[in-house]
Write a protein that holds these residues in place. Structure first.
Motif, PDB file in Angstrom:
ATOM      1  N   PHE A 207       0.833  -1.198   0.000  1.00  0.00           N
ATOM      2  CA  PHE A 207       0.000   0.000   0.000  1.00  0.00           C
ATOM      3  C   PHE A 207       0.875   1.258   0.000  1.00  0.00           C
ATOM      4  CE2 PHE A 207      -2.112   3.405   2.435  1.00  0.00           C
ATOM      5  CZ  PHE A 207      -3.234   3.598   1.636  1.00  0.00           C
ATOM      6  N   THR A 208       1.958   1.206   0.774  1.00  0.00           N
ATOM      7  CA  THR A 208       2.881   2.349   0.811  1.00  0.00           C
ATOM      8  C   THR A 208       3.523   2.570  -0.550  1.00  0.00           C
ATOM      9  OG1 THR A 208       3.351   1.882   3.145  1.00  0.00           O
ATOM     10  CG2 THR A 208       4.899   3.303   1.974  1.00  0.00           C
ATOM     11  N   ILE A 209       3.899   1.466  -1.208  1.00  0.00           N
ATOM     12  CA  ILE A 209       4.492   1.571  -2.543  1.00  0.00           C
ATOM     13  C   ILE A 209       3.530   2.254  -3.507  1.00  0.00           C
ATOM     14  CG2 ILE A 209       5.190   0.215  -4.558  1.00  0.00           C
ATOM     15  CD1 ILE A 209       6.443  -1.792  -2.605  1.00  0.00           C
ATOM     16  N   GLN A 210       2.262   1.833  -3.481  1.00  0.00           N
ATOM     17  CA  GLN A 210       1.264   2.451  -4.351  1.00  0.00           C
ATOM     18  C   GLN A 210       1.069   3.927  -4.024  1.00  0.00           C
ATOM     19  OE1 GLN A 210      -2.329   0.174  -4.081  1.00  0.00           O
ATOM     20  NE2 GLN A 210      -1.423  -1.674  -4.964  1.00  0.00           N
ATOM     21  N   SER A 211       1.165   4.249  -2.755  1.00  0.00           N
ATOM     22  CA  SER A 211       0.928   5.633  -2.330  1.00  0.00           C
ATOM     23  C   SER A 211       2.061   6.564  -2.756  1.00  0.00           C
ATOM     24  CB  SER A 211       0.752   5.698  -0.808  1.00  0.00           C
ATOM     25  OG  SER A 211      -0.344   4.905  -0.398  1.00  0.00           O
ATOM     26  N   ILE A 212       3.309   6.074  -2.645  1.00  0.00           N
ATOM     27  CA  ILE A 212       4.437   6.965  -2.940  1.00  0.00           C
ATOM     28  C   ILE A 212       4.836   6.932  -4.412  1.00  0.00           C
ATOM     29  CG2 ILE A 212       5.335   6.703  -0.607  1.00  0.00           C
ATOM     30  CD1 ILE A 212       7.508   4.877  -1.739  1.00  0.00           C
TER      31      ILE A 212
END
Length: 499
Positions: A207-212
């Motif tokens: 989820f963090t990867i998608q967000s950043i």
């Protein structure tokens, strides 16, 4: 210029998560060669680095590699590592885990119970970023006091943690969490809780990867360049292989083509190239494109791979592998078409079916190409004969069948004329993608490769996007090197500005 520290902070935990359970490995490409032997670095590191400086360099490379992977690989995500049950790593892991959980069971079964391991596990759960909601309940001092007085209720705590996991987990983990509710053994429950927590941690990382990703895509050029500059300051000779790569490309560009040179390779150049025609000055962009094309037939035994492209070496090898397969595919289709006749060739269904059969038989058989071509030859002959029967046309003669079979078997040889022409034209197409773009290059496909237009479009888009990003990140370094390679000091400033 973005805040590099901010991006570092966003990516700071990614290497740790990756080491935990992930089969989407992001290696440190600058610190190991293609064979993976750390004792033979791919580049020549600067001597005299302290241990602290070396660790800082490794950390910087890891962050830059992960940021680069997130930007150029839209499918990048963390996954649970799937180990073979018979592998040594799997056996060691299972032995160590079993020893830990067996010892925990012995501690809880003792009189009075020993809660040392339980408290350590609960502390790790509390410190997990996934479980901020349980902070008020997971008071470690209170839990330690309860343990000291033999009043620690492990089952109650496990049940509470399980209820929190049910609320916090992604929908894809609902089934795993539901299975935990049926486990009554407290040790087994804790073990499975930690397994599911690991999966949830990966979900959080993804989820963090998608967000950043949008933020990194916006600032990735400046970020990667800044990180590479930090690396270059620690290792001043870190561009040696890049300089050699570009010097070799310049020598090739300045060498006149042989008399047998295919005139179709006189591809329309970019405006920058047009300005130097008829002049002894060589366009830097022409040299750089030649260098990029040379990466698609790089000798795997040559460890002097340019440092600036090291993070994309695996991707370039995949494109090279795809290019080789498409060369075989188009070559087989070309020699087959000469035996089919106009009626078969005018049938899109027949050509598409033939192409799909060849692609399936080539898939996974690149290392055993001779065997694959034997199967392809047999299958192609069957398809042609059946198609001729369906159209009430005469079957191929035995001589034609033998001739076609022999030609199919020989297309894998690099000195085969059909193979050479197809390979040259596919590379010409890819070079055109760098100079003019994918769509203009598709409109001017030469004969022999039009049946693989769809596959070429996908490969050309992938290759050109990869190279464009690399050129945007490392363009200033390439400009400095090419000034020295191509121009005298008086010419450098004017010539490089014209590109």
């Amino acid at each position: 210029m973005p805040d590099v520290q901010k991006i570092d902070a966003q990516n700071g935990d990614a290497p740790e998560a990756q080491r935990g359970a992930c089969n989407t490995a992001v290696p440190d490409p600058y610190l190991e060669n293609s064979s993976g032997r750390p004792d033979q670095p791919a580049c020549s590191p600067s001597q005299g680095l302290s241990v602290t400086e070396l660790m800082e360099t490794v950390n910087g490379v890891s962050k830059m590699s992960i940021a680069h992977e997130i930007v150029v690989n839209q499918d990048f995500h963390m996954e649970e590592m799937a180990l073979s049950p018979d592998s040594l790593e799997s056996k060691i892991k299972e032995t160590m885990h079993s020893a830990f959980w067996d010892h925990l069971r012995e501690q809880l079964a003792a009189t009075p119970p020993n809660y040392t391991y339980v408290l350590q596990l609960l502390k790790e759960i509390k410190e997990s970023r996934l479980k901020s909601q349980i902070e008020e309940v997971m008071d470690m001092e209170l839990l330690k006091q309860e343990a000291d007085h033999g009043a620690l209720d492990v089952s109650h705590l496990s049940t509470y943690i399980l209820s929190m996991m049910t609320m916090l987990c992604a929908p894809i983990r609902d089934e795993e969490v539901e299975k935990l509710e049926s486990i009554s053994d407290p040790v087994l429950l804790l073990r499975e809780i930690f397994h599911v927590l690991g999966l949830m941690k990966m979900d959080m990382v993804n989820f963090t990867i998608q967000s950043i990703r949008p933020h990194l895509q916006e600032h990735s050029i400046q970020y990667e360049r800044a990180k590479f500059q930090e690396l270059l300051q620690r290792m001043p000779n870190f561009l040696d292989h890049t300089a050699k790569w570009l010097s070799q490309a310049a020598a090739e560009v300045m060498t006149p083509p042989p008399p047998s040179y295919d005139p179709t390779e006189q591809i329309t150049s970019s405006p920058a190239d047009e300005t130097v025609k008829g002049s002894p000055i060589i366009s830097p962009s022409l040299v750089l494109n030649q260098g990029y094309m040379n990466l698609l037939h790089w000798d795997p035994d040559n460890e002097e791979f340019p440092e600036t492209v090291m993070m994309d070496r695996t991707r370039l090898q995949e494109i090279q592998f795809q290019l080789n397969k498409l060369t075989i595919l188009a070559s087989v289709l070309l020699v087959t078409n000469s035996y089919c006749g106009p009626k078969l060739l005018s049938s899109p269904h027949f050509v598409d079916r033939l192409k799909q059969i060849i692609k399936v038989l080539l898939e996974g058989n690149q290392s055993r190409l001779h065997e694959a071509l034997l199967s392809i030859s047999d299958q192609v002959l069957q398809e042609i004969q059946q198609a001729l029967v369906d159209l009430n046309l005469p079957a191929l003669s035995k001589d034609d069948m033998a001739s076609l079979s022999g030609q199919i078997h020989s297309v894998a040889k690099e000195d085969n004329c059909v193979h050479s022409i197809i390979d040259q034209r596919i590379r010409l197409f890819l070079k055109g993608c760098l100079i003019r773009g994918v769509q203009p290059s598709l409109r001017d496909l030469p004969g022999g490769i039009t049946p693989i237009e769809e596959e070429l479009a996908e490969m050309g888009q992938r290759f050109s996007c990869l190279i464009l990003h690399n050129q945007q990140v490392f363009g200033p370094y390439y400009a400095d090197i090419l000034k020295k390679v191509l121009f005298s000091p008086q010419e450098s400033e004017v010539s490089m500005d014209s590109t």
